[in-house]
Design a protein around this motif. Structure first.
Motif, PDB file in Angstrom:
ATOM      1  N   GLU A  70       0.849  -1.183   0.000  1.00  0.00           N
ATOM      2  CA  GLU A  70       0.000   0.000   0.000  1.00  0.00           C
ATOM      3  C   GLU A  70       0.885   1.232   0.000  1.00  0.00           C
ATOM      4  O   GLU A  70       1.749   1.396   0.872  1.00  0.00           O
ATOM      5  N   VAL A  71       0.696   2.086  -0.990  1.00  0.00           N
ATOM      6  CA  VAL A  71       1.496   3.294  -1.130  1.00  0.00           C
ATOM      7  C   VAL A  71       0.557   4.464  -1.404  1.00  0.00           C
ATOM      8  O   VAL A  71      -0.575   4.278  -1.858  1.00  0.00           O
ATOM      9  N   GLU A  72       1.038   5.668  -1.123  1.00  0.00           N
ATOM     10  CA  GLU A  72       0.260   6.872  -1.396  1.00  0.00           C
ATOM     11  C   GLU A  72       1.098   7.799  -2.259  1.00  0.00           C
ATOM     12  O   GLU A  72       2.246   8.111  -1.913  1.00  0.00           O
ATOM     13  N   ALA A  73       0.553   8.219  -3.382  1.00  0.00           N
ATOM     14  CA  ALA A  73       1.288   9.063  -4.314  1.00  0.00           C
ATOM     15  C   ALA A  73       0.307   9.651  -5.315  1.00  0.00           C
ATOM     16  O   ALA A  73      -0.875   9.292  -5.350  1.00  0.00           O
ATOM     17  N   ALA A  74       0.823  10.568  -6.149  1.00  0.00           N
ATOM     18  CA  ALA A  74       0.017  11.126  -7.236  1.00  0.00           C
ATOM     19  C   ALA A  74       0.290  10.420  -8.550  1.00  0.00           C
ATOM     20  O   ALA A  74      -0.568  10.392  -9.438  1.00  0.00           O
ATOM     21  N   ASP A 178       3.705  14.460 -13.201  1.00  0.00           N
ATOM     22  CA  ASP A 178       3.383  14.235 -14.609  1.00  0.00           C
ATOM     23  C   ASP A 178       3.688  12.803 -15.024  1.00  0.00           C
ATOM     24  O   ASP A 178       4.468  12.096 -14.380  1.00  0.00           O
ATOM     25  N   LEU A 179       3.060  12.410 -16.124  1.00  0.00           N
ATOM     26  CA  LEU A 179       3.282  11.086 -16.717  1.00  0.00           C
ATOM     27  C   LEU A 179       3.358  11.233 -18.233  1.00  0.00           C
ATOM     28  O   LEU A 179       2.568  11.960 -18.835  1.00  0.00           O
ATOM     29  N   LEU A 250       1.989  10.458 -25.338  1.00  0.00           N
ATOM     30  CA  LEU A 250       0.910  10.901 -24.456  1.00  0.00           C
ATOM     31  C   LEU A 250       1.513  11.621 -23.260  1.00  0.00           C
ATOM     32  O   LEU A 250       2.532  11.187 -22.712  1.00  0.00           O
ATOM     33  N   HIS A 251       0.887  12.723 -22.846  1.00  0.00           N
ATOM     34  CA  HIS A 251       1.314  13.441 -21.636  1.00  0.00           C
ATOM     35  C   HIS A 251       0.104  13.677 -20.758  1.00  0.00           C
ATOM     36  O   HIS A 251      -0.938  14.137 -21.231  1.00  0.00           O
ATOM     37  N   VAL A 252       0.257  13.364 -19.471  1.00  0.00           N
ATOM     38  CA  VAL A 252      -0.773  13.644 -18.472  1.00  0.00           C
ATOM     39  C   VAL A 252      -0.181  14.647 -17.497  1.00  0.00           C
ATOM     40  O   VAL A 252       0.819  14.361 -16.826  1.00  0.00           O
ATOM     41  N   SER A 253      -0.781  15.825 -17.407  1.00  0.00           N
ATOM     42  CA  SER A 253      -0.261  16.894 -16.556  1.00  0.00           C
ATOM     43  C   SER A 253      -0.794  16.756 -15.135  1.00  0.00           C
ATOM     44  O   SER A 253      -1.630  15.896 -14.833  1.00  0.00           O
ATOM     45  N   ALA A 254      -0.314  17.639 -14.264  1.00  0.00           N
ATOM     46  CA  ALA A 254      -0.696  17.575 -12.859  1.00  0.00           C
ATOM     47  C   ALA A 254      -2.181  17.819 -12.644  1.00  0.00           C
ATOM     48  O   ALA A 254      -2.743  17.373 -11.638  1.00  0.00           O
TER      49      ALA A 254
END
Length: 292
Positions: A70-74, A178-179, A250-254
């Motif tokens: 279990e981890v917490e992150a964005a 970002d991703l 592909l880019h996913v912003s904050a």
């Protein structure tokens, strides 16, 4: 085929539980086709990368992979490796960390000495034997000037496609906010899902599983928050999954804004087929059947 998984929850961290090898009776374990290595990468509250990874060196020694984490992150990045180059060691296990970014890759590159010549001093970023870590170092080198990760990914893969024998170069890069994901060329699939809060039913947690029993993720927080998921395959029955086009970046912003474009339009100059790969590399690129 290696399994890639990436998730962005935007600027609101969420809790998620990962199983990097799902269930002791999964198809991967029954058939002894379990991965050669598994890994999970996130960023902590201070933006520092945290990577949990280990080679799975023996059929009888996969407890690390089966543990619930279990981890917490964005942002999250996970990988199940079927080795094509390099031995079974932590240094060769994805994801890799460089310059405050995390990276995972599915594919095969050839002529690593030529790649190392292009890297120059950036070879110091490389700690293992894999083509993947070297390609990441090339992206890191090209991003040094202005920090434009998307442009660096395109420039690096363009150089690889022009200069090296190439079978595939699907990849995911994450930062704390970002991703980025790239599918190149058409060899392997890569999918994206822009998931509304609660999914298509509006009230359900995220619960997705890869095949064959590798990389399962569950997040109750995403019953009430949106997310974007990138994966090597459709991981649930949500009708919103979309296959990226060959060459699509592909880019996913904050703020969870998704942008994409076909950034690489030319075919590899030196394409490899499965028949061109040695037995180990070829086996790493063959899709495994889905369990269930």
């Amino acid at each position: 085929m290696c399994r890639l998984f990436g998730l962005s929850a935007g600027d609101h961290p969420v809790r998620a539980t990962f199983w990097l090898l799902d269930a002791a009776d999964s198809l991967a374990v029954q058939s002894r086709q379990q991965p050669d290595g598994v890994g999970l990468g996130v960023f902590d509250a201070d933006g520092r990368p945290r990577v949990y990874k280990r080679p799975v060196a023996a059929y009888t020694d996969a407890e690390f992979a089966r543990e619930a984490r279990e981890v917490e992150a964005a942002t999250f990045i996970a990988h199940a490796r079927y080795a094509s180059t390099g031995g079974l060691s932590p240094e060769n296990t994805h994801p890799f960390s460089q310059a405050g970014r995390l990276f995972a890759h599915n594919g095969v590159l050839g002529d690593l000495p030529r790649l190392e010549a292009e890297l120059g001093d950036a070879c110091d970023l490389v700690h293992g034997d894999t083509d993947s870590e070297r390609m990441f170092a090339l992206i890191t080198k090209y991003a040094e000037g202005n920090g434009d990760v998307g442009a660096a990914i395109v420039r690096a893969v363009e150089w690889v496609a022009r200069s090296l024998p190439l079978y595939a170069a699907n990849l995911i890069v994450t930062t704390p906010s970002d991703l980025w994901a790239l599918r190149y060329p058409q060899t392997h699939p890569l999918y994206v899902l822009s998931r509304a809060a609660g999914g298509p039913h509006g009230d359900r947690q995220l619960d997705e599983a890869s095949a064959p029993g590798t990389v399962r993720v569950r997040s109750g927080d995403l019953a009430g928050a949106p997310a974007v998921v990138v994966a090597s395959e459709r991981m649930d029955e949500d009708p919103g999954w979309r296959l990226l086009d060959p060459g699509e970046l592909l880019h996913v912003s904050a703020d969870l804004q998704v942008s994409s474009r076909v950034a690489l339009t030319e075919a590899p100059a030196h394409p490899l087929s499965l028949a061109d790969l040695d037995a180990r590399a070829a086996a790493s690129q063959i899709a495994r059947p889905r369990s269930g």
